[in-house]
Enzyme design. Structure first.
Site, mmCIF file in Angstrom:
data_model
loop_
_atom_site.group_PDB
_atom_site.id
_atom_site.type_symbol
_atom_site.label_atom_id
_atom_site.label_comp_id
_atom_site.label_asym_id
_atom_site.label_seq_id
_atom_site.Cartn_x
_atom_site.Cartn_y
_atom_site.Cartn_z
ATOM 1 N N LYS A 181 0.838 -1.203 0.000
ATOM 2 C CA LYS A 181 0.000 0.000 0.000
ATOM 3 C C LYS A 181 0.876 1.257 0.000
ATOM 4 C CE LYS A 181 -3.775 -0.263 2.277
ATOM 5 N NZ LYS A 181 -4.548 -0.563 3.470
ATOM 6 N N ARG A 228 -3.453 2.942 8.574
ATOM 7 C CA ARG A 228 -3.738 1.623 7.974
ATOM 8 C C ARG A 228 -2.485 0.769 7.899
ATOM 9 N NH1 ARG A 228 -8.263 2.714 3.825
ATOM 10 N NH2 ARG A 228 -8.406 4.959 3.910
ATOM 11 N N GLY A 282 -8.327 -7.311 4.654
ATOM 12 C CA GLY A 282 -9.163 -7.425 5.857
ATOM 13 C C GLY A 282 -8.491 -8.099 7.043
ATOM 14 N N MET A 284 -5.690 -7.125 8.779
ATOM 15 C CA MET A 284 -5.124 -6.288 9.835
ATOM 16 C C MET A 284 -5.981 -5.046 10.016
ATOM 17 S SD MET A 284 -1.119 -6.748 9.198
ATOM 18 C CE MET A 284 -1.225 -6.509 7.467
ATOM 19 N N ARG A 327 -3.337 -1.372 -6.185
ATOM 20 C CA ARG A 327 -2.441 -2.527 -6.080
ATOM 21 C C ARG A 327 -2.779 -3.459 -7.238
ATOM 22 N NH1 ARG A 327 -5.611 -4.727 -0.763
ATOM 23 N NH2 ARG A 327 -7.575 -5.044 -1.821
ATOM 24 N N HIS A 360 -15.418 -8.919 1.510
ATOM 25 C CA HIS A 360 -14.408 -9.848 1.996
ATOM 26 C C HIS A 360 -14.621 -11.240 1.410
ATOM 27 C CE1 HIS A 360 -12.988 -12.831 4.949
ATOM 28 N NE2 HIS A 360 -11.908 -12.086 4.884
ATOM 29 N N ARG A 369 7.800 -49.412 -13.960
ATOM 30 C CA ARG A 369 8.485 -49.821 -12.729
ATOM 31 C C ARG A 369 8.089 -51.258 -12.383
ATOM 32 N NH1 ARG A 369 7.177 -46.584 -7.357
ATOM 33 N NH2 ARG A 369 5.287 -47.827 -7.413
ATOM 34 N N GLU A 405 15.210 -43.518 -4.306
ATOM 35 C CA GLU A 405 14.202 -43.192 -3.291
ATOM 36 C C GLU A 405 14.630 -43.636 -1.897
ATOM 37 O OE1 GLU A 405 10.502 -45.148 -4.236
ATOM 38 O OE2 GLU A 405 11.493 -46.961 -4.937
ATOM 39 N N SER A 446 15.351 -42.098 -11.568
ATOM 40 C CA SER A 446 14.113 -41.347 -11.374
ATOM 41 C C SER A 446 13.939 -41.151 -9.871
ATOM 42 C CB SER A 446 12.926 -42.117 -11.968
ATOM 43 O OG SER A 446 11.747 -41.404 -11.714
ATOM 44 N N GLY A 470 12.285 -40.859 -6.636
ATOM 45 C CA GLY A 470 11.008 -41.192 -5.995
ATOM 46 C C GLY A 470 10.932 -40.375 -4.718
ATOM 47 N N ASN A 526 8.587 -39.380 -2.921
ATOM 48 C CA ASN A 526 7.667 -39.749 -1.828
ATOM 49 C C ASN A 526 8.435 -40.570 -0.794
ATOM 50 O OD1 ASN A 526 5.680 -38.628 -3.426
ATOM 51 N ND2 ASN A 526 5.070 -40.597 -4.304
ATOM 52 N N CYS A 538 9.553 -38.582 -10.117
ATOM 53 C CA CYS A 538 8.220 -39.150 -10.298
ATOM 54 C C CYS A 538 7.404 -39.194 -9.013
ATOM 55 C CB CYS A 538 8.304 -40.536 -10.931
ATOM 56 S SG CYS A 538 9.143 -41.727 -9.880
ATOM 57 N N TYR A 566 13.357 -34.343 -16.714
ATOM 58 C CA TYR A 566 11.890 -34.278 -16.803
ATOM 59 C C TYR A 566 11.259 -34.413 -15.420
ATOM 60 C CZ TYR A 566 11.864 -39.352 -16.225
ATOM 61 O OH TYR A 566 12.037 -40.602 -15.715
HETATM 62 C C1 PEP Z 1 8.060 -42.441 -4.716
HETATM 63 O O1 PEP Z 1 8.413 -43.065 -3.725
HETATM 64 O O2 PEP Z 1 8.254 -41.229 -4.858
HETATM 65 C C2 PEP Z 1 7.342 -43.110 -5.798
HETATM 66 C C3 PEP Z 1 7.065 -42.481 -6.910
HETATM 67 O O3 PEP Z 1 6.906 -44.349 -5.566
HETATM 68 P P1 PEP Z 1 5.630 -44.722 -4.707
HETATM 69 O O4 PEP Z 1 4.886 -43.464 -4.412
HETATM 70 O O5 PEP Z 1 4.839 -45.647 -5.541
HETATM 71 O O6 PEP Z 1 6.235 -45.354 -3.509
HETATM 72 MG MG MG Z 2 8.418 -45.214 -3.814
#
Ligand code: PEP
Ligand code: MG
Length: 915
Positions: free
Chosen positions: A38, A109, A118, A120, A359, A481, A661, A788, A807, A809, A811, A874, A894
């Site tokens: 502001k 303000r 809204g 603050m 703004r 709001h 996989r 992974e 790749s 993993g 997760n 992935c 990728y």
């Molecule tokens: C991962 O672990 O990131 C993965 C892609 O495999 P999953 O989620 O199937 O364990």
């Molecule tokens: Mg996995």
């Protein structure tokens, strides 16, 4: 003040205050970090000669100082710097702060780096007291106006600075109760019907209530008032709703807020005055039209609070053509200057226009993409900037469902259209009526959909709004709001639906002019694109982009939104260097992903192919087999299914790469757990119940995620990967014979040592050679591994010797790297986020400092062994824009994500490349 100022040092030479006045300012739009959005934009508007009332900004450094120094201020701030800055305003306007004859009044303000609508506090009309109110009455020749300002000021100050709030949610606002009492006594319903004497009595009653409830007198000294208001603004940075908002919007607490003190101009001076808010383009659709609302004889809070429903800006064209003309010129000027859609606040004081704020305007996803596209075509911005203007996640809104038109038409013909409000947030939502944020939370916890229905929303509702599918309000305009926050969250919203009569106490909502009563929990549907509120549930349907791309029920030439989307995606593809693949294991998923722009499959989780019909029986037979002979027989049953699956995937992907996989999860995940199901399975595969049960019990693991899964399965039972590789290579041979060239990428999961990969690769190569000899055709294939397990990341130099690709993993890498179960962390991660242990959920957006470091190290070591080692990601993070940016800078080739996130990933990759 002036005498003491002589003896006191200014704030140690550091500039904490930045003044602005029409035609010149000490700051500008680039100084958002210091002046807040502001303050920076007020300075900028002043610099470009727009009519801005003079004022000054206390920088965000004052706020951080305040919190770093036990809520105290830099030395000399109130003694010298603020009085100096006030003096500049006084000189510009020829008025004096606290002058009994002609008092200067100011607004105070907040204003952080990022706008927090809204969240603050704001205080208007500061500087009024029992003496100055008479001066204002005399000068303006309008005592009623002066007392109305005083009434508003005492109310705001009492609420915000002196903290006089309702005792709890059952009690009403103490000031509103006093106001209502006086209106009742007088027999009127509107504030505007109260006369000067009424307002005087109300001010006295307000002050008495403040004294009674807080034990403190309302301060008469304007300088004390100013110090109190500034303290409240800095204090509000850490109020509960601001903290919730910051969390939702990833705004760090250390930024602090600036505080703007500005000369008041009055929209409530009578019929020649007014106030409004506007967008330079339609913030809901992106259309290039001037879009705004205003109220005559009102102050700013009347418009945003949504308590009076304002008029559309086009009425101003008829009512005050000169002002409209000026405003329209400012609209063009601002767009040319900022090269973006702006959100403005203005006040008309006795037919004179003032700009109070501008703004960059918040907008829906639909508007964002359209505005970026239009502005690029208009030559205001180039393609790169257009891409940077669209937040990747906003594309979700173009991919969101709308109502099934037939079902909706039927509902309307059945008389289920209850009311129509303002179409404040487009899209279609259906769910149960919830009259409070808490109910919305309960409904969500039961796994149902919630529609939050409120008379008007306040910032306290923010959490409930984020949980609800849609928001419906009885009062308020397009810029209330509810509307602002809903649009920002991408929520469906119908606002200002005056035909509703909501009663929180009874937990019901009546529809004016009918005897329809809806109760909490009843189903309701909102069309946020038309503003219609419909009784009952209505099926939702895919939006235009989906109809063109996925359903193919709409021709591209009949789909203007798709055309814009398509052009923007082409721009994104032109600038990005990161490839985008999809996680898919069904041919239809793969086809959809290709229409969204997938350039390959980055992860086919083969375990998903073993469910359904006879395949699960064969799979279970394989798992329960006593010896290798029986296992082999069961695997032979699975082989044709797998071969057909892979053939389908290869076909859908054309010549694009497909990463398959090998089986990953622990075997017991495929087995029944209930006795009745075990019984049925035993019968089907000709085994005794007891034997099946014992085998299942034997497969039980204490920690299956760290047990017999991934490549360990294949090392213990090589016949499993052998069957899968046979299916992959056979399918590839068939495809090749049909004239397509496909290069399957066979991926080994859960590797932690190079030896595991080498052993599995031996099986893969042996089977592949055999199949190619049988088929009398050669296919090229790659063998790579998931990274992974942290050990794999740390020994990537070794592992790369046996891998054609990696790749990530993420997760499992996150799960194992943080030692935090991906399935159980839901219990404690929200608390962790509250404590800022992680700024984001590390399972949604990569923990770049920790897990990201593992990836960087792995990529570097892997590529030092094989410079052309192909790297992908992935895990679910592959569709997260921040992670995508990380992947771009890390040199990953990728990302792979779910089909619906592909457009988001394409855009995020382009933005990362543009930088
Ligand atoms: C991962 O672990 O990131 C993965 C892609 O495999 P999953 O989620 O199937 O364990
Ligand atoms: Mg996995």
């Amino acid at each position: 003040m002036p005498t003491s100022r002589l003896n006191i040092q200014a704030t140690s030479g550091k500039q904490y205050i930045y003044s602005f006045t029409e035609g010149g300012a000490e700051g500008d739009a680039t100084m958002k970090n210091l002046l807040g959005g502001k303050g920076a934009n007020l300075a900028e508007m002043a610099n470009i000669g727009l009519p801005v009332p003079p004022g000054f900004t206390l920088s965000t450094e004052v706020c951080t100082y305040y919190y770093d120094h036990s809520q105290t201020y830099p030395e000399g701030l109130f003694e010298q710097d603020i009085p100096d800055a006030l003096e500049k305003i006084e000189t510009a306007l020829g008025k004096k702060f606290g002058d009994p004859e002609d008092p200067l009044l100011v607004s105070v303000r907040s204003g952080a780096r990022a706008s927090m609508p809204g969240m603050m506090d704001t205080i208007l009309n500061l500087g009024l007291n029992d003496t100055t109110v008479e001066g204002l009455a005399h000068r303006s020749g309008n005592p009623r106006f002066a007392w109305d300002c005083y009434r508003r000021f005492v109310q705001m100050y009492g609420d915000v600075v002196m903290d006089l709030k309702p005792q709890d949610s059952k009690h009403s606002d103490p000031f509103e109760s006093i106001l209502d009492e006086h209106k009742k006594k007088k027999g009127c319903s509107l504030d505007t019907q109260l006369d000067t004497d009424d307002l005087k009595a109300i001010v006295s009653a307000f002050k008495a209530a403040i004294l009674e409830r807080t034990g403190q007198e309302f301060p008469e000294d304007p300088h004390v008032q100013l110090q109190g208001a500034i303290g409240a603004v800095f204090g509000s940075w850490n109020n509960e709703r601001a903290i919730v908002y910051r969390k939702l919007n990833h705004i760090p607490g250390y930024w602090g807020t600036a505080c703007n003190v500005q000369a008041m101009v009055f929209g409530n001076m009578g019929d020649r005055s007014g106030t409004g808010v506007a967008f330079t383009r339609d913030a809901a659709t992106g259309e290039n039209i001037f879009y705004g609302e205003y109220l005559m004889n009102a102050q700013g809070e009347d418009v945003v609070a949504g308590t009076r429903t304002p008029l559309k800006i086009r009425h101003l064209q008829e009512e005050k053509p000169d002002i409209y003309q000026q405003l329209d010129c400012i609209r063009t000027r601002l767009e040319q200057h900022y090269r973006d859609m702006m959100d403005i606040e203005f006040t008309i004081e006795n037919d004179r226009l003032f700009m109070l704020q501008c703004r960059v305007g918040k907008r829906t996803g639909l508007a964002a993409i359209r505005i970026a596209y239009d502005m690029c075509k208009e030559g205001l911005i180039d393609e790169k900037e257009a891409l940077l203007r669209i937040e990747p996640d906003q594309l979700n809104q173009l991919l969101r469902p709308v109502f099934d038109q037939k079902e909706k038409d039927r509902a309307i013909s059945e008389g289920r259209l209850l009311a129509t409000g303002l179409n404040a947030g487009p899209g279609a939502a259906t769910g149960s009526i919830c009259f409070s944020a808490r109910q919305a939370q309960e409904v969500k916890e039961r796994g149902q959909l919630a529609i939050l229905v409120r008379i008007e929303t306040s910032p306290e509702d923010i959490e409930g709004m984020s949980l609800a599918e849609g928001i419906l309000t009885e009062r308020g305009g397009m810029t209330s709001h509810a509307a602002l926050v809903a649009r920002q969250m991408g929520k469906v919203c119908v606002a200002g639906c005056g035909e509703l009569d909501i009663d929180y106490q009874k937990g019901e909502m009546r529809i004016e002019g009918t005897d329809i009563v809806l109760k909490e929990g009843d189903s309701i549907s909102l069309d946020g694109t038309t503003g219609e509120v419909i009784q009952g549930e209505i099926k939702t349907r895919n939006p235009e982009v989906i109809e063109v791309l996925a359903d193919k029920t709409l021709k591209p030439e009949d789909a203007p939104t798709w055309q814009i989307f398509d052009q923007v995606m082409q721009w994104a593809d032109h600038y990005r260097t990161l490839k985008v693949r999809t996680n898919a294991d069904q041919p239809e998923q793969a086809e959809l992903a290709v229409t969204f722009g997938a350039e390959g499959i980055g992860l086919c989780r083969t375990e998903h192919m073993f469910f359904g019909g006879q395949r699960i029986d064969a799979m279970r037979e394989m798992i329960l087999a006593d010896d290798i002979g029986d296992r082999q027989k069961a695997l032979e049953k699975l082989l044709p299914y797998q071969r057909d699956d892979f053939y389908g995937l290869f076909k859908a992907m054309g010549s694009r790469p497909v990463t398959i996989r090998l089986l990953d999860p622990p075997l017991h995940e495929f087995l029944p757990q209930e006795d009745a199901e075990i019984e049925a399975l035993a019968k089907k595969i000709g085994m005794a119940f007891h034997d099946v049960k014992t085998r299942i019990d034997n497969l039980h693991e204490f920690n299956p995620m760290l047990g017999l899964r991934g490549c360990r399965l294949g090392i213990l039972h090589p016949e499993i990967p052998a069957m899968q590789v046979r299916a992959i290579i056979e399918a590839a041979c068939i495809i090749k014979k049909e004239g397509h060239d496909i290069i399957p990428e066979i991926m080994v999961p859960l590797v932690s040592t190079v030896r595991e990969l080498e052993l599995t690769s031996e099986i893969i190569h042996k089977v592949a050679r055999r199949v190619m000899a049988e088929q009398e055709i050669g296919v090229t294939y790659l063998v790579g591994t998931m990274i992974e397990v942290p050990r794999a990341a740390l020994t990537s130099g070794d592992i790369a010797k046996a891998a054609d690709f990696f790749s990530y993993g993420t997760n499992d890498l996150t799960q194992m790297g943080l030692g935090m179960s991906r399935d159980d962390s839901g219990q404690f991660l929200p608390v962790y986020q509250n404590y800022d242990i992680f700024p984001h959920n590390p399972f949604e957006s990569l923990d770049q400092e920790g897990i990201g470091r593992l990836i960087k190290l792995s990529a570097k070591e892997g590529r030092s062994v094989k410079s052309d080692l192909k790297l992908g990601i992935c895990g679910e993070h592959g569709g997260d824009p921040a992670t995508i940016e990380f992947c771009h800078t890390t040199g990953i080739n990728y990302v792979s994500c779910s089909p619906f996130r592909i457009p988001i990933a394409r855009l995020a990759a382009a933005r990362a490349a543009i930088g």
